[in-house]
Design a protein around this motif. Structure first.
Motif, PDB file in Angstrom:
ATOM      1  N   PHE A 168       2.799   7.474  10.087  1.00  0.00           N
ATOM      2  CA  PHE A 168       3.499   6.304   9.139  1.00  0.00           C
ATOM      3  C   PHE A 168       4.789   7.040   8.874  1.00  0.00           C
ATOM      4  O   PHE A 168       4.573   7.920   7.874  1.00  0.00           O
ATOM      5  CB  PHE A 168       2.633   5.916   8.248  1.00  0.00           C
ATOM      6  CG  PHE A 168       3.331   4.646   7.410  1.00  0.00           C
ATOM      7  CD1 PHE A 168       4.478   3.827   7.715  1.00  0.00           C
ATOM      8  CD2 PHE A 168       3.034   4.552   6.347  1.00  0.00           C
ATOM      9  CE1 PHE A 168       5.044   2.925   7.036  1.00  0.00           C
ATOM     10  CE2 PHE A 168       3.533   3.386   5.208  1.00  0.00           C
ATOM     11  CZ  PHE A 168       4.719   2.828   5.761  1.00  0.00           C
TER      12      PHE A 168
ATOM     13  N   TYR B  40      -4.447  -1.223   8.878  1.00  0.00           N
ATOM     14  CA  TYR B  40      -4.431  -2.289  10.241  1.00  0.00           C
ATOM     15  C   TYR B  40      -5.880  -2.650  10.174  1.00  0.00           C
ATOM     16  O   TYR B  40      -6.322  -3.017  11.330  1.00  0.00           O
ATOM     17  CB  TYR B  40      -3.656  -1.617  11.343  1.00  0.00           C
ATOM     18  CG  TYR B  40      -2.309  -1.450  11.067  1.00  0.00           C
ATOM     19  CD1 TYR B  40      -1.364  -2.477  11.476  1.00  0.00           C
ATOM     20  CD2 TYR B  40      -1.986  -0.095  10.731  1.00  0.00           C
ATOM     21  CE1 TYR B  40      -0.130  -2.174  11.371  1.00  0.00           C
ATOM     22  CE2 TYR B  40      -0.516   0.124  10.626  1.00  0.00           C
ATOM     23  CZ  TYR B  40       0.388  -1.079  10.653  1.00  0.00           C
ATOM     24  OH  TYR B  40       1.675  -0.619  10.526  1.00  0.00           O
TER      25      TYR B  40
ATOM     26  N   ARG C 188       5.072  -7.752  -0.854  1.00  0.00           N
ATOM     27  CA  ARG C 188       4.821  -6.268  -1.421  1.00  0.00           C
ATOM     28  C   ARG C 188       3.583  -6.431  -2.046  1.00  0.00           C
ATOM     29  O   ARG C 188       3.467  -6.284  -3.473  1.00  0.00           O
ATOM     30  CB  ARG C 188       5.914  -5.715  -2.207  1.00  0.00           C
ATOM     31  CG  ARG C 188       7.203  -6.037  -1.528  1.00  0.00           C
ATOM     32  CD  ARG C 188       7.206  -5.237  -0.097  1.00  0.00           C
ATOM     33  NE  ARG C 188       7.015  -4.040   0.008  1.00  0.00           N
ATOM     34  CZ  ARG C 188       6.081  -3.555   0.740  1.00  0.00           C
ATOM     35  NH1 ARG C 188       5.046  -4.267   1.459  1.00  0.00           N
ATOM     36  NH2 ARG C 188       5.718  -2.302   0.811  1.00  0.00           N
TER      37      ARG C 188
ATOM     38  N   ASN D 160      -1.346   4.531  12.757  1.00  0.00           N
ATOM     39  CA  ASN D 160       0.070   4.243  12.945  1.00  0.00           C
ATOM     40  C   ASN D 160       0.769   5.426  13.518  1.00  0.00           C
ATOM     41  O   ASN D 160       0.810   6.421  12.638  1.00  0.00           O
ATOM     42  CB  ASN D 160       0.637   3.510  11.736  1.00  0.00           C
ATOM     43  CG  ASN D 160       2.303   3.104  12.186  1.00  0.00           C
ATOM     44  OD1 ASN D 160       2.884   3.351  13.080  1.00  0.00           O
ATOM     45  ND2 ASN D 160       2.856   2.745  10.956  1.00  0.00           N
TER      46      ASN D 160
ATOM     47  N   SER E   7      -0.184  -6.773   3.575  1.00  0.00           N
ATOM     48  CA  SER E   7       1.234  -6.921   4.555  1.00  0.00           C
ATOM     49  C   SER E   7       0.602  -7.320   5.860  1.00  0.00           C
ATOM     50  O   SER E   7       1.759  -7.949   6.519  1.00  0.00           O
ATOM     51  CB  SER E   7       1.843  -5.773   4.419  1.00  0.00           C
ATOM     52  OG  SER E   7       2.415  -5.470   3.316  1.00  0.00           O
ATOM     53  N   LYS E   8      -0.110  -6.854   6.608  1.00  0.00           N
ATOM     54  CA  LYS E   8      -0.496  -6.921   7.690  1.00  0.00           C
ATOM     55  C   LYS E   8      -1.132  -8.432   8.402  1.00  0.00           C
ATOM     56  O   LYS E   8      -0.579  -9.215   8.744  1.00  0.00           O
ATOM     57  CB  LYS E   8      -0.791  -5.635   8.487  1.00  0.00           C
ATOM     58  CG  LYS E   8      -0.300  -4.419   8.128  1.00  0.00           C
ATOM     59  CD  LYS E   8       1.298  -4.406   8.420  1.00  0.00           C
ATOM     60  CE  LYS E   8       1.834  -3.131   8.037  1.00  0.00           C
ATOM     61  NZ  LYS E   8       3.407  -3.032   8.681  1.00  0.00           N
TER      62      LYS E   8
ATOM     63  N   ASP F  41      -6.313   5.635   4.899  1.00  0.00           N
ATOM     64  CA  ASP F  41      -5.138   4.518   5.188  1.00  0.00           C
ATOM     65  C   ASP F  41      -5.636   3.520   6.173  1.00  0.00           C
ATOM     66  O   ASP F  41      -5.515   3.748   7.221  1.00  0.00           O
ATOM     67  CB  ASP F  41      -3.913   4.963   5.552  1.00  0.00           C
ATOM     68  CG  ASP F  41      -2.551   4.012   5.418  1.00  0.00           C
ATOM     69  OD1 ASP F  41      -3.032   2.672   5.612  1.00  0.00           O
ATOM     70  OD2 ASP F  41      -1.379   4.174   5.508  1.00  0.00           O
TER      71      ASP F  41
ATOM     72  N   THR G 213      -4.035  -3.201   2.550  1.00  0.00           N
ATOM     73  CA  THR G 213      -2.520  -3.997   2.303  1.00  0.00           C
ATOM     74  C   THR G 213      -2.643  -5.411   2.577  1.00  0.00           C
ATOM     75  O   THR G 213      -3.683  -5.795   3.561  1.00  0.00           O
ATOM     76  CB  THR G 213      -1.486  -3.425   3.104  1.00  0.00           C
ATOM     77  OG1 THR G 213      -0.208  -4.208   2.616  1.00  0.00           O
ATOM     78  CG2 THR G 213      -1.517  -3.424   4.620  1.00  0.00           C
TER      79      THR G 213
ATOM     80  N   SER H 276       0.818  -1.354   0.110  1.00  0.00           N
ATOM     81  CA  SER H 276       0.025   0.087   0.053  1.00  0.00           C
ATOM     82  C   SER H 276       0.829   1.354  -0.006  1.00  0.00           C
ATOM     83  O   SER H 276       0.625   2.258  -0.557  1.00  0.00           O
ATOM     84  CB  SER H 276      -1.132  -0.089   1.145  1.00  0.00           C
ATOM     85  OG  SER H 276      -0.243  -0.207   2.405  1.00  0.00           O
ATOM     86  N   ALA H 277       2.098   1.028   0.525  1.00  0.00           N
ATOM     87  CA  ALA H 277       3.030   2.382   0.620  1.00  0.00           C
ATOM     88  C   ALA H 277       3.484   2.410  -1.137  1.00  0.00           C
ATOM     89  O   ALA H 277       3.583   3.799  -1.468  1.00  0.00           O
ATOM     90  CB  ALA H 277       4.296   2.145   0.991  1.00  0.00           C
TER      91      ALA H 277
ATOM     92  N   CYS I  82      -5.376   7.921   8.707  1.00  0.00           N
ATOM     93  CA  CYS I  82      -4.830   6.772   8.974  1.00  0.00           C
ATOM     94  C   CYS I  82      -5.664   5.920  10.297  1.00  0.00           C
ATOM     95  O   CYS I  82      -5.837   6.628  11.230  1.00  0.00           O
ATOM     96  CB  CYS I  82      -3.359   6.683   9.149  1.00  0.00           C
ATOM     97  SG  CYS I  82      -2.689   4.949   9.780  1.00  0.00           S
TER      98      CYS I  82
HETATM   99  C1  LIG Z   1      -0.416   3.170   8.190  1.00  0.00           C
HETATM  100  C2  LIG Z   1       0.658   2.237   7.179  1.00  0.00           C
HETATM  101  N1  LIG Z   1       0.220   2.436   5.850  1.00  0.00           N
HETATM  102  C3  LIG Z   1       0.816   1.629   5.116  1.00  0.00           C
HETATM  103  C4  LIG Z   1       1.866   0.945   5.239  1.00  0.00           C
HETATM  104  C5  LIG Z   1       2.691  -0.055   4.209  1.00  0.00           C
HETATM  105  O1  LIG Z   1       2.200  -1.150   4.066  1.00  0.00           O
HETATM  106  P1  LIG Z   1       2.607  -2.063   2.650  1.00  0.00           P
HETATM  107  O2  LIG Z   1       3.286  -0.967   1.874  1.00  0.00           O
HETATM  108  O3  LIG Z   1       3.511  -3.057   3.204  1.00  0.00           O
HETATM  109  O4  LIG Z   1       1.246  -2.452   2.397  1.00  0.00           O
HETATM  110  C6  LIG Z   1       2.289   0.688   6.621  1.00  0.00           C
HETATM  111  C7  LIG Z   1       3.432  -0.049   6.915  1.00  0.00           C
HETATM  112  O5  LIG Z   1       3.919  -0.266   8.180  1.00  0.00           O
HETATM  113  C8  LIG Z   1       1.511   1.371   7.691  1.00  0.00           C
HETATM  114  O6  LIG Z   1       2.051   1.236   9.050  1.00  0.00           O
END
Ligand SMILES: Cc1ncc(COP(=O)(O)O)c(C=O)c1O
Length: 361
Positions: free
Chosen positions: A115, A193, A231, A163, A222-223, A190, A220, A90-91, A159
């Motif tokens: 973040f 989480y 990715r 975060n 990722s979490k 965002d 994402t 998502s980044a 967010c």
């Molecule tokens: C608030 C937030 N957004 C996005 C991301 C990015 O996640 P990714 O690029 O792995 O999807 C993170 C990763 O720590 C995050 O904390």
């Protein structure tokens, strides 16, 4: 040798993204890394099988449009495929959004601390970041954010869960805020989480999108899904914005393995539920145990907890490091600790319990 080149102005004050600074942790070896909000579990079993199968295809480029995953996500959220853009984390998708919507002279408003990648991605786009401090309870100051929005603002990033504090923006406040924003601003919500917000009432992505034309939701794999190393993430938003965001995508940015693993992860609702229950139970236990040590811990809806200890962030991180545990110190604000293995929590609590309480206050 004399190397002459012109760096873009907005990058001058920015450091390249790197993992948690070791300065706070000293040189102690890291046995448990609780600094990056990763899952302490492997990917969902169903997704693991497809990852092995994908290894045989590594000589081939992936589908440049990740069409199968885009359609799967759209079906999952009851949207159309042209309302979803998939990217390398998502980044990566946020970078695409900012590159597509902002440039020199524009502003992007977001809460701080936030973040770590936000300032970097904003700078890469050429825009200027406008930081609005969180409230004393670690929440977004939505009035402050609204007041910071001006004629140059192109994007507001919210967010939730946030975060590093784990707080959420409740549904009514979110709707009121989005309703009051001027038309020239796109809001990125965002939700990296959001799956950990069990028992909460986050507004569904389609609900937010239908109610507010200029809103893009970022998610994402990722979490909660445990695929940080692959990715893959996505944005869901109005078709016009999504089609612009696709123009700034890195060609072939999402690998075949990431695409297939993400599809199977979406099919694994029961496995996901089980793991979310375990992570959120561990989060509550960690919160209670830290409080028993006399430490302040905010109630969290994510897979980490936040200790608002502005002047002791680094010393707490150093104490954790003596037990081989890496946590994230945000000097001047506090410490963020990811939910990890039971053994990691035990090591951390023993180290913190052995330190004098006066260290933190
Ligand atoms: C608030 C937030 N957004 C996005 C991301 C990015 O996640 P990714 O690029 O792995 O999807 C993170 C990763 O720590 C995050 O904390």
């Amino acid at each position: 040798m004399n190397v002459r080149f012109a760096e873009r102005g907005t990058l001058r004050e920015v450091n390249a993204y790197r993992a948690t600074e070791s300065a706070a942790a000293g040189r102690s070896p890291v046995t448990f890394d609780l600094s990056s909000n990763e899952l302490a579990l492997p990917p969902l079993p169903t997704a693991l099988a497809v990852i092995e199968e994908g290894l045989t295809r590594l000589a081939r480029y992936p589908d440049p449009t990740a069409r199968a995953l885009t359609e799967e996500i759209a079906g999952h959220l009851r949207l159309r495929a042209d309302e979803v853009a998939v990217g390398p984390g998502s980044a990566g998708v946020l970078q695409q959004i900012l590159l597509a919507l902002c440039g020199e002279g524009d502003e992007v408003v977001y809460a701080w601390p936030g973040f770590d990648a936000y300032p970097l991605l904003v700078a890469i786009s050429g825009a200027t970041g406008v930081h609005v401090p969180l409230t004393s309870s670690g929440e977004h100051d939505l009035d402050g954010i609204r007041a910071a929005v001006g004629a140059r603002t192109r994007v507001v990033i919210l967010c939730s869960p946030h975060n590093p504090t784990g707080t959420v923006i409740d549904r009514d406040r979110l709707h009121r805020f989005l309703h009051a924003l001027p038309d020239h601003v796109v809001t990125v919500l965002d939700e990296a989480y959001v799956e950990f917000d069990r028992g909460g009432d986050p507004p569904g992505t389609p609900e937010v999108m239908r109610a507010h034309g200029n809103t893009v939701v970022l998610r994402t794999f990722s979490k909660a899904y445990g695929l940080a190393g692959l990715r893959v993430g996505y944005a869901a938003g109005p078709r016009q914005v999504i089609s612009t965001v696709r123009k700034t995508a890195l060609p072939f940015g999402v690998t075949h393995i990431a695409e297939q693993a993400a599809i199977l992860s979406l099919h694994s609702a029961a496995e996901l539920r089980e793991r979310l229950a375990a992570v959120t139970a561990a989060r509550e236990e960690l919160t209670a145990a830290l409080r028993q040590l006399g430490l302040p811990v905010l109630p969290s809806r994510a897979n980490f907890v936040w200790l608002p200890l502005p002047s002791a962030a680094e010393s707490l991180a150093r104490t954790a490091a003596t037990a081989g545990v890496r946590v994230r110190a945000c000097p001047g604000y506090g410490v963020r600790i990811s939910v990890g293995e039971a053994e990691a929590h035990r090591a951390l609590l023993t180290a913190l319990g052995g330190a004098a309480r006066g260290n933190w206050f």
